[in-house]
Design an enzyme around this catalytic site. Structure first.
Site, PDB file in Angstrom:
ATOM      1  N   ARG A  70       0.821  -1.212   0.000  1.00 49.86           N
ATOM      2  CA  ARG A  70       0.000   0.000   0.000  1.00 49.86           C
ATOM      3  C   ARG A  70       0.857   1.266   0.000  1.00 49.86           C
ATOM      4  O   ARG A  70       0.501   2.271  -0.631  1.00 49.86           O
ATOM      5  CB  ARG A  70      -0.931  -0.016   1.221  1.00 49.86           C
ATOM      6  CG  ARG A  70      -1.942   1.115   1.230  1.00 49.86           C
ATOM      7  CD  ARG A  70      -3.057   0.809   2.209  1.00 49.86           C
ATOM      8  NE  ARG A  70      -4.068   1.862   2.199  1.00 49.86           N
ATOM      9  CZ  ARG A  70      -4.368   2.615   3.255  1.00 49.86           C
ATOM     10  NH1 ARG A  70      -3.723   2.436   4.393  1.00 49.86           N
ATOM     11  NH2 ARG A  70      -5.310   3.539   3.169  1.00 49.86           N
ATOM     12  N   HIS A  74       0.385   4.462  -2.489  1.00 52.43           N
ATOM     13  CA  HIS A  74       0.137   5.827  -2.018  1.00 52.43           C
ATOM     14  C   HIS A  74       1.280   6.777  -2.378  1.00 52.43           C
ATOM     15  O   HIS A  74       1.075   7.979  -2.494  1.00 52.43           O
ATOM     16  CB  HIS A  74      -0.118   5.840  -0.506  1.00 52.43           C
ATOM     17  CG  HIS A  74      -1.509   5.414  -0.150  1.00 52.43           C
ATOM     18  ND1 HIS A  74      -2.146   5.795   1.001  1.00 52.43           N
ATOM     19  CD2 HIS A  74      -2.398   4.642  -0.819  1.00 52.43           C
ATOM     20  CE1 HIS A  74      -3.377   5.282   1.034  1.00 52.43           C
ATOM     21  NE2 HIS A  74      -3.542   4.567  -0.060  1.00 52.43           N
ATOM     22  N   VAL A  78       0.654  10.165  -5.699  1.00 51.09           N
ATOM     23  CA  VAL A  78       0.805  11.571  -5.304  1.00 51.09           C
ATOM     24  C   VAL A  78       2.092  12.125  -5.920  1.00 51.09           C
ATOM     25  O   VAL A  78       3.182  11.879  -5.410  1.00 51.09           O
ATOM     26  CB  VAL A  78       0.806  11.707  -3.763  1.00 51.09           C
ATOM     27  CG1 VAL A  78       0.891  13.176  -3.365  1.00 51.09           C
ATOM     28  CG2 VAL A  78      -0.437  11.057  -3.167  1.00 51.09           C
ATOM     29  N   ASP A  82       8.010   8.893  -6.080  1.00 54.76           N
ATOM     30  CA  ASP A  82       9.183   9.710  -5.778  1.00 54.76           C
ATOM     31  C   ASP A  82       9.539   9.680  -4.292  1.00 54.76           C
ATOM     32  O   ASP A  82      10.281  10.547  -3.809  1.00 54.76           O
ATOM     33  CB  ASP A  82       8.938  11.158  -6.216  1.00 54.76           C
ATOM     34  CG  ASP A  82       7.741  11.769  -5.498  1.00 54.76           C
ATOM     35  OD1 ASP A  82       7.091  11.065  -4.687  1.00 54.76           O
ATOM     36  OD2 ASP A  82       7.442  12.964  -5.749  1.00 54.76           O
ATOM     37  N   ASN A 102      -3.984   8.608   4.708  1.00 50.84           N
ATOM     38  CA  ASN A 102      -2.731   8.122   5.309  1.00 50.84           C
ATOM     39  C   ASN A 102      -2.708   8.145   6.835  1.00 50.84           C
ATOM     40  O   ASN A 102      -2.085   7.290   7.460  1.00 50.84           O
ATOM     41  CB  ASN A 102      -1.550   8.968   4.795  1.00 50.84           C
ATOM     42  CG  ASN A 102      -1.240   8.712   3.325  1.00 50.84           C
ATOM     43  OD1 ASN A 102      -1.602   7.651   2.793  1.00 50.84           O
ATOM     44  ND2 ASN A 102      -0.586   9.664   2.676  1.00 50.84           N
ATOM     45  N   PRO A 174      -7.651   7.809  -3.568  1.00 50.17           N
ATOM     46  CA  PRO A 174      -9.080   7.477  -3.564  1.00 50.17           C
ATOM     47  C   PRO A 174      -9.581   7.185  -2.151  1.00 50.17           C
ATOM     48  O   PRO A 174      -8.816   6.788  -1.276  1.00 50.17           O
ATOM     49  CB  PRO A 174      -9.143   6.210  -4.426  1.00 50.17           C
ATOM     50  CG  PRO A 174      -7.791   5.580  -4.299  1.00 50.17           C
ATOM     51  CD  PRO A 174      -6.813   6.716  -4.109  1.00 50.17           C
ATOM     52  N   HIS A 204      -6.204  -5.668  -2.527  1.00 48.17           N
ATOM     53  CA  HIS A 204      -7.002  -5.884  -1.312  1.00 48.17           C
ATOM     54  C   HIS A 204      -7.175  -7.367  -0.981  1.00 48.17           C
ATOM     55  O   HIS A 204      -7.906  -7.703  -0.053  1.00 48.17           O
ATOM     56  CB  HIS A 204      -8.360  -5.187  -1.441  1.00 48.17           C
ATOM     57  CG  HIS A 204      -8.246  -3.691  -1.348  1.00 48.17           C
ATOM     58  ND1 HIS A 204      -9.249  -2.829  -1.720  1.00 48.17           N
ATOM     59  CD2 HIS A 204      -7.221  -2.911  -0.923  1.00 48.17           C
ATOM     60  CE1 HIS A 204      -8.855  -1.572  -1.518  1.00 48.17           C
ATOM     61  NE2 HIS A 204      -7.626  -1.600  -1.044  1.00 48.17           N
ATOM     62  N   THR A 205      -6.501  -8.225  -1.705  1.00 46.26           N
ATOM     63  CA  THR A 205      -6.466  -9.643  -1.340  1.00 46.26           C
ATOM     64  C   THR A 205      -5.608  -9.880  -0.096  1.00 46.26           C
ATOM     65  O   THR A 205      -5.616 -10.961   0.474  1.00 46.26           O
ATOM     66  CB  THR A 205      -5.946 -10.502  -2.513  1.00 46.26           C
ATOM     67  OG1 THR A 205      -5.938 -11.869  -2.092  1.00 46.26           O
ATOM     68  CG2 THR A 205      -4.533 -10.119  -2.930  1.00 46.26           C
ATOM     69  N   ASP A 249     -10.144  -9.395   2.842  1.00 40.94           N
ATOM     70  CA  ASP A 249     -10.841 -10.589   2.349  1.00 40.94           C
ATOM     71  C   ASP A 249     -10.582 -11.729   3.335  1.00 40.94           C
ATOM     72  O   ASP A 249      -9.860 -11.545   4.308  1.00 40.94           O
ATOM     73  CB  ASP A 249     -10.484 -10.921   0.894  1.00 40.94           C
ATOM     74  CG  ASP A 249      -9.171 -11.686   0.736  1.00 40.94           C
ATOM     75  OD1 ASP A 249      -8.520 -12.013   1.753  1.00 40.94           O
ATOM     76  OD2 ASP A 249      -8.791 -11.966  -0.417  1.00 40.94           O
ATOM     77  N   THR A 251      -8.946 -14.505   3.165  1.00 42.42           N
ATOM     78  CA  THR A 251      -7.604 -15.121   3.174  1.00 42.42           C
ATOM     79  C   THR A 251      -6.567 -13.999   3.126  1.00 42.42           C
ATOM     80  O   THR A 251      -5.861 -13.817   2.138  1.00 42.42           O
ATOM     81  CB  THR A 251      -7.410 -16.063   1.968  1.00 42.42           C
ATOM     82  OG1 THR A 251      -7.661 -15.317   0.760  1.00 42.42           O
ATOM     83  CG2 THR A 251      -8.341 -17.252   2.030  1.00 42.42           C
TER      84      THR A 251
END
Ligand code: HEM
Ligand SMILES: *[C@@H]1O[C@H](CO)[C@@H](O)[C@H](O)[C@H]1NC(C)=O
Ligand SMILES: *[C@@H]1O[C@H](CO)[C@@H](O)[C@H](O)[C@H]1NC(C)=O
Ligand SMILES: *[C@@H]1O[C@H](CO)[C@@H](O)[C@H](O)[C@H]1NC(C)=O
Length: 330
Positions: A70, A74, A78, A82, A102, A174, A204-205, A249, A251
Site C-alpha cells: 500500500r 500511495h 501523489v 518519488d 494516510n 481514492p 485488497h487480497t 478478504d 484469506t
C-alpha cells in the site's frame, strides 16, 4: 587460426557496438526511463538485500507485506513514485503523512528505514533511492505472500523528491466511499485504465482495514450480503471502535483471487470494492468475474499493472536526489 585471430578486434568492436546499440534501443520490458538492472554496477546485491529485510519483516508480522504494498501505491499516486510519502513534516512543508487516506493508516515506515540503513552499509554509500526501495519492497511482499512461482520484474532508477504537499495527497488518493465513476476517473488521471483499476484493487487480497473505513457500508449499503454485513457489526459498532481492524478478504495473508470471488458474492469490504462488481453486466463486472476464476491471469496481469503504476512520473537523471534518510531531504 591466424586468419581468425586477425579478425578478432573487428569482431569485438562490432559486438561491442551491437550490444551498446541494443542497450540504448532496447524497448524490452523496461521503459525508456527506468531499467531492470539500474543498480547492477553501483550495488549489485541491492535487490537481495531488500528482499531479505522484507522477508524478515513479514516473518515478524505477516500484515507488513500488505502495508508495504500500500505504501508504494500511495507514493505513486501523489506526484509520482518519488518517495514523497516517506518525508516527515518540516518547518518548510506539511507532507503527506497526515492526509485523510494516510493518517493512522499507512504503516511500514520503520521497515523502509531498516532497508535504507542496511543498503547504505551494503552498497558502500548512499546509492539506492527511497522511491525504488518502495517499489521493490512492494513487489517482494506480493511475491512472498503469493508463493514462489509468482513474480514480476521491477523497474528501477527513480530518484527521491525534495518536497511533499499535503493537499496533493488529499486530492490524489481514492476514498473507500468512492463510486465507480470516481474510482475510474482518479485512476485515469494517473494514466491508468479500467483494467488497472480492477487488477490493482486486487491488492485488497491482503491486509486489514479499520472499522471507520467500512462502517457506512455495513450499516447503510444495499449491495452487500446481509449475513456478511451482520458478521462485521460486532467488531465495528455504530459508535466507537474506529480503530478495530478486520481482514479485507477472508484469506488476508495470501495473495489469491478470493478478493474477486468475494465481490461476486457481494462481500466486498469497502463500498469502493463492491462498486467494481454490481451485477449490471458492465465491463468492470466481466473483468472481476474473469480474474475471480483465473488465478494465473490475475498474477501475470497484476504484475503488468504494478509496473505501469510504478512508472507514474518518476524523477530520473539529475532530478531530485538520492535521500540518505528516507524521512528527510539531504
Ligand atoms: C481503488 C481504490 C482504493 C481504495 C478506495 C482503497 C482504500 C483502502 C482503505 C480504506 C484501506 C484500509 C485503510 C485503513 O484501515 O486505515 C485500504 C487498505 C489496503 N489497500 Fe487499498 N484502496 C484502493 C486501492 C488500492 C491499491 C491500488 C492497492 C495496491 C495495489 C491497495 C492496497 C491496499 C492494501 C494492501 C491494504 C491493507 C494495508 C494494511 O493492512 O496495512 N489499495 N485500502
Ligand atoms: C527550510 O528552508 C530553508 C531555506 O531553504 C532551509 O535553510 C532550511 O534548512 C529548511 N528547513 C528544514 C527543516 O528543512
Ligand atoms: C486510533 O489510533 C490512533 C493511533 O494510531 C489514535 O491517535 C486515535 O486516537 C485512535 N482513535 C480512536 C477513536 O481510538
Ligand atoms: C447511514 O445513513 C444515514 C443517512 O444518510 C446517516 O445519517 C448515518 O450516519 C449512516 N450510518 C452510518 C453508520 O454510517
Amino acid at each position: 587460426m591466424a586468419a581468425a585471430n586477425s579478425h578478432e578486434p573487428v569482431l569485438v568492436l562490432f559486438t561491442t557496438f551491437v550490444v551498446a546499440a541494443a542497450i540504448v534501443l532496447a524497448p524490452t520490458t523496461c521503459t525508456a526511463q527506468l531499467t531492470c538492472d539500474f543498480y547492477q554496477q553501483s550495488c549489485p546485491h541491492a535487490l537481495q538485500t531488500i528482499r531479505s529485510v522484507v522477508n524478515e519483516a513479514i516473518n515478524r508480522e505477516t500484515r507488513m507485506g500488505a502495508s508495504l504494498l500500500r505504501l508504494h501505491f500511495h507514493d505513486c499516486f501523489v506526484n509520482g513514485c518519488d518517495g514523497s510519502i516517506l518525508l516527515d513534516d518540516t518547518d518548510n512543508f506539511t507532507g503527506e503523512k497526515t492526509a485523510f487516506a494516510n493518517l493512522n493508516s499507512v504503516r511500514g515506515f520503520d521497515v523502509i528505514d531498516e532497508i535504507k540503513a542496511t543498503l547504505n552499509t551494503y552498497c558502500n554509500g548512499n546509492v539506492v533511492s527511497c522511491a525504488d526501495i518502495l517499489a521493490v519492497a512492494a513487489r517482494d511482499s506480493v511475491e512472498i505472500l503469493g508463493g514462489p512461482s509468482y513474480s514480476y520484474e521491477v523497474q528501477l532508477g527513480r530518484r527521491d523528491a525534495t518536497t511533499a504537499v499535503l493537499d496533493d495527497a488529499n486530492r490524489n488518493l481514492p476514498a473507500p466511499t468512492f463510486d465507480f465513476s470516481q474510482l475510474l476517473s482518479i485512476f485515469q488521471s494517473h494514466g491508468l485504465g479500467l483494467q488497472d483499476l480492477i487488477l490493482l484493487s486486487g491488492g485488497h487480497t491482503i491486509g486489514l482495514a479499520r472499522c471507520t473505513t467500512f462502517r457506512d457500508r455495513i450499516y447503510n449499503d444495499t449491495n452487500i450480503d446481509p449475513e456478511f454485513a451482520a458478521s462485521l457489526k460486532e467488531g465495528c459498532p455504530v459508535n466507537g471502535g474506529d480503530n478495530n481492524t478486520t481482514p479485507i478478504d477472508s484469506t488476508t495473508t495470501q495473495f489469491d483471487t478470493v478478493y474477486f470471488k468475494s465481490l461476486l458474492q457481494k462481500k466486498g469490504l469497502f463500498h469502493s470494492d463492491q462498486e467494481l462488481f454490481k451485477s449490471d453486466g458492465s465491463d468492470s463486472d466481466n473483468l472481476v468475474q474473469h480474474y475471480a476464476n483465473s488465478p494465473e491471469d490475475f498474477k501475470v496481469d497484476f504484475g503488468a499493472s504494478m509496473i505501469k503504476m510504478g512508472n507514474i512520473n518518476p524523477l530520473t537523471g539529475y532530478a531530485g536526489e538520492i535521500r540518505l534518510n528516507c524521512r528527510k531531504i539531504n
